[in-house]
Design a protein around this motif. Structure first.
Motif, PDB file in Angstrom:
ATOM      1  N   GLU B 179       1.117  -2.761   0.022  1.00  0.00           N
ATOM      2  CA  GLU B 179       1.363  -2.824  -1.416  1.00  0.00           C
ATOM      3  C   GLU B 179       1.809  -1.487  -2.003  1.00  0.00           C
ATOM      4  O   GLU B 179       2.662  -1.449  -2.882  1.00  0.00           O
ATOM      5  CB  GLU B 179       0.126  -3.335  -2.154  1.00  0.00           C
ATOM      6  N   GLY B 358       1.515  -7.108  -7.989  1.00  0.00           N
ATOM      7  CA  GLY B 358       0.119  -7.211  -7.549  1.00  0.00           C
ATOM      8  C   GLY B 358      -0.699  -8.031  -8.526  1.00  0.00           C
ATOM      9  O   GLY B 358      -1.912  -8.110  -8.413  1.00  0.00           O
ATOM     10  N   SER B 363       0.473 -14.983  -7.497  1.00  0.00           N
ATOM     11  CA  SER B 363       0.053 -15.658  -6.275  1.00  0.00           C
ATOM     12  C   SER B 363      -0.812 -16.872  -6.581  1.00  0.00           C
ATOM     13  O   SER B 363      -1.141 -17.644  -5.695  1.00  0.00           O
ATOM     14  CB  SER B 363      -0.713 -14.682  -5.390  1.00  0.00           C
ATOM     15  N   SER B 369      -4.731  -7.937  -7.252  1.00  0.00           N
ATOM     16  CA  SER B 369      -4.634  -7.260  -5.954  1.00  0.00           C
ATOM     17  C   SER B 369      -5.873  -6.438  -5.581  1.00  0.00           C
ATOM     18  O   SER B 369      -6.273  -5.538  -6.318  1.00  0.00           O
ATOM     19  CB  SER B 369      -3.421  -6.337  -5.975  1.00  0.00           C
ATOM     20  N   ALA B 382      -3.762  -3.325 -12.114  1.00  0.00           N
ATOM     21  CA  ALA B 382      -3.367  -4.240 -11.037  1.00  0.00           C
ATOM     22  C   ALA B 382      -2.453  -5.351 -11.580  1.00  0.00           C
ATOM     23  O   ALA B 382      -1.432  -5.676 -10.980  1.00  0.00           O
ATOM     24  CB  ALA B 382      -4.598  -4.835 -10.381  1.00  0.00           C
TER      25      ALA B 382
END
Lengths: 137, 430
Positions: B179, B358, B363, B369, B382
């Motif tokens: 990352e 992130g 997601s 993240s 983040a």
């Protein structure tokens, strides 16, 4: 931008994300409201501020700001469209499901975390009502 | 499309595609047998497989016998962790989930190695635990000796259970983080492992090189790790294949049983098509000396992007260490205050620029993240993070286009955002 872009979102979500309706451009203080509510938390990644103007028991105007993902922005935009012109009691009934339906659906994982605008609206209505009560007393 | 997401996956190299087309043709024509078969079609395949293995080994400067083909980085990582089931596993808190999740589930115990605000592991934490394990081993030896002496005196059998030291210990730390691109102090770690191993502690070291491969020099004659994870699609090979380097002396339990492939270390019919593609990508990386190319042409672009981004936005936090000694040449991770990462990513996508974020939202996970959380302890940082990962094909004009397209996106999202002092103040004092 005319080319079709494939995202996990519906065309309606995309439209509201890219062309959000009724959001407060610039300083939010310039939107003189009768009630306002804020929900969410930057820690969770989403936060919404909703401000309403009330006339004759109806929401005559609504403005908002949102920090969050595409789904959060689009759902607050959708809420503003759904709430405008409704009576306060009708507006209070707006649910996450109604927002989701209006947008033609949202990815499952987004539904629970990012559809919060209706809660901010409820708070704004409560805020308006408490102000009225204060005035009367 | 301006593709700045090479760390997610890299475009297939043209010569890899060519190689794979040849294999597909051979298969259509019935020339590609099962490499385990003894007929000529089988031998043809076996030769292709072993050539690919040699190519990957050559890139890493190790013996082909130490290379096991897997389905990718995640499988390689899982294989190593499962080889240490019920044994102590120390892994950095910013490892890939394919290390952390099995380590939490199967480690006995699992210990997360903390990182500092650059994302570099705390070596002292590792040493402290190795010392404890060494002490328990010494203690056991002392108790055993004492007991034996007592037994000799009393002519009795041992009844007391001495402290049980672990039979094996694993340390798993990535070469470079996926990352932020931070490089971990692996040489210091190998020295530490060697020091304790010389004192009789059965400690082994695994390094996940998924992001580092082809970006920095990896020479396994010098880098004294016991296991190394590699993935094909991060270096222009096909998705679905990776490799695990495992020294012959290191403990090994297969993840998949039921066949003699990969010297009984990974059962299942060998995937000649993907292995050949990976082999070709490794050959190109070796021939071109890609780490040198990345340093010469990609790092300057990354530095340019970093310095220009800092000028663009006063509230921008760079999460990748700026020092070249501490980061990969191609990854830059920044957090743009009050602008959520997924929104930035999607607006950039409209401008045909691909990046990643992130932010949890992208997601579909709830937590942001774990890497950026470990480094900053700040969920907003983040959520606001964006990763730019460059490749050898990235041009300066790509970076210039990004720098031109990004500011209006930031302004738009900032204007929409509730994360401004006036609103946040109101929230604290309604």
């Amino acid at each position: 931008m005319s080319e079709k872009i494939d995202w996990a979102y519906t065309e309606i979500v995309k439209d509201h994300f890219l062309n959000p309706r009724n959001y407060i451009m610039g300083d939010e203080e310039n939107f003189k409201a009768d009630g306002e509510g804020i929900v969410g938390n930057p820690i969770c990644g989403d936060q919404m501020l909703v401000k309403i103007k009330v006339k004759d028991g109806k929401i005559s105007d609504i403005g908002w700001k949102t920090y969050g993902c595409a789904s959060a922005i689009a759902s607050t935009s959708a809420l503003s469209e759904l709430a405008k012109g409704r009576t306060l009691s009708d507006a209070e009934k707006i649910s996450a499901e109604e927002i989701c339906d209006f947008l033609g659906g949202l990815p499952k994982q987004k539904f629970h975390c990012s559809v919060l605008g209706h809660q901010a609206l409820k708070k704004a209505i409560e805020n308006y009502k408490s102000k009225i009560t204060e005035k009367k007393s | 499309m301006i593709y700045l997401d090479y760390s997610a996956t890299s475009p297939l190299l043209p010569s890899v595609a060519e190689k794979m087309k040849e294999i597909i043709d051979a298969s259509v024509e019935g020339r590609l047998g099962n490499p385990s078969s003894l007929h000529s079609a089988g031998v043809f395949s076996k030769n292709l497989l072993e050539t690919a293995r040699e190519q990957v080994a050559s890139l890493l400067n190790c013996s082909p016998e130490e290379i096991i083909f897997t389905s990718g980085g995640s499988e390689s990582n899982n294989t190593v962790i499962r080889s240490f089931e019920n044994s102590p596993i120390l892994a950095s808190e910013i490892e890939h989930p394919s290390v952390l999740e099995p380590a939490k589930r199967f480690g006995g115990p699992f210990l997360a190695i903390p990182v500092d605000n650059l994302g570099r592991i705390n070596i002292d934490f590792v040493e402290k635990h190795l010392k404890t394990y060494l002490h328990s081993k010494t203690e056991q030896n002392r108790q055993k000796t004492e007991q034996t002496q007592k037994n000799l005196k009393n002519h009795k059998k041992n009844t007391q259970n001495p402290v049980e030291p672990p039979k094996k210990i694993l340390i798993s730390v990535m070469l470079a983080n996926n990352e932020t691109g931070v490089l971990e102090p692996i040489s210091e770690l190998t020295n530490l492992v060697e020091k304790y191993r010389n004192q009789g502690l059965p400690v082994f070291l695994h390094a996940d090189a998924t992001q580092a491969l082809g970006k920095i020099d990896i020479n396994l004659q010098e880098l004294k790790v016991d296991y190394l994870t590699c993935s094909s699609h991060k270096i222009g090979g096909p998705v679905g294949i990776g490799a695990l380097f495992a020294r012959n002396s290191a403990p090994f339990s297969p993840l998949i049983f039921g066949g003699a492939q990969e010297k009984k270390r990974r059962a299942g019919t060998s995937n000649i098509l993907l292995a050949s593609g990976f082999g070709e990508a490794a050959r190109i990386a070796k021939e071109k000396n890609t780490p040198l190319l990345f340093e010469a042409s990609v790092r300057p672009l990354k530095s340019y992007l970093e310095s220009e981004l800092k000028k663009l936005h006063k509230n921008l936090r760079v999460l990748t260490p700026s020092s070249p000694e501490l980061s990969l040449p191609n990854i830059l991770n920044v957090s743009i205050s009050s602008v959520e990462g997924e929104s930035t990513q999607l607006y950039l996508d409209l401008e045909k620029i691909a990046v990643s974020t992130g932010s949890a939202c992208a997601s579909g996970d709830i937590a942001p993240s774990h890497v950026i959380m470990a480094i900053t302890s700040d969920p907003e940082i983040a959520h606001d993070s964006v990763r730019f990962s460059l490749g050898l094909d990235t041009k300066k004009s790509d970076i210039e286009t990004l720098l031109e397209k990004l500011p209006p996106i930031i302004s738009r999202l900032e204007d929409l955002s509730t994360l401004k002092p006036t609103i946040q103040k109101k929230l604290k004092n309604p």
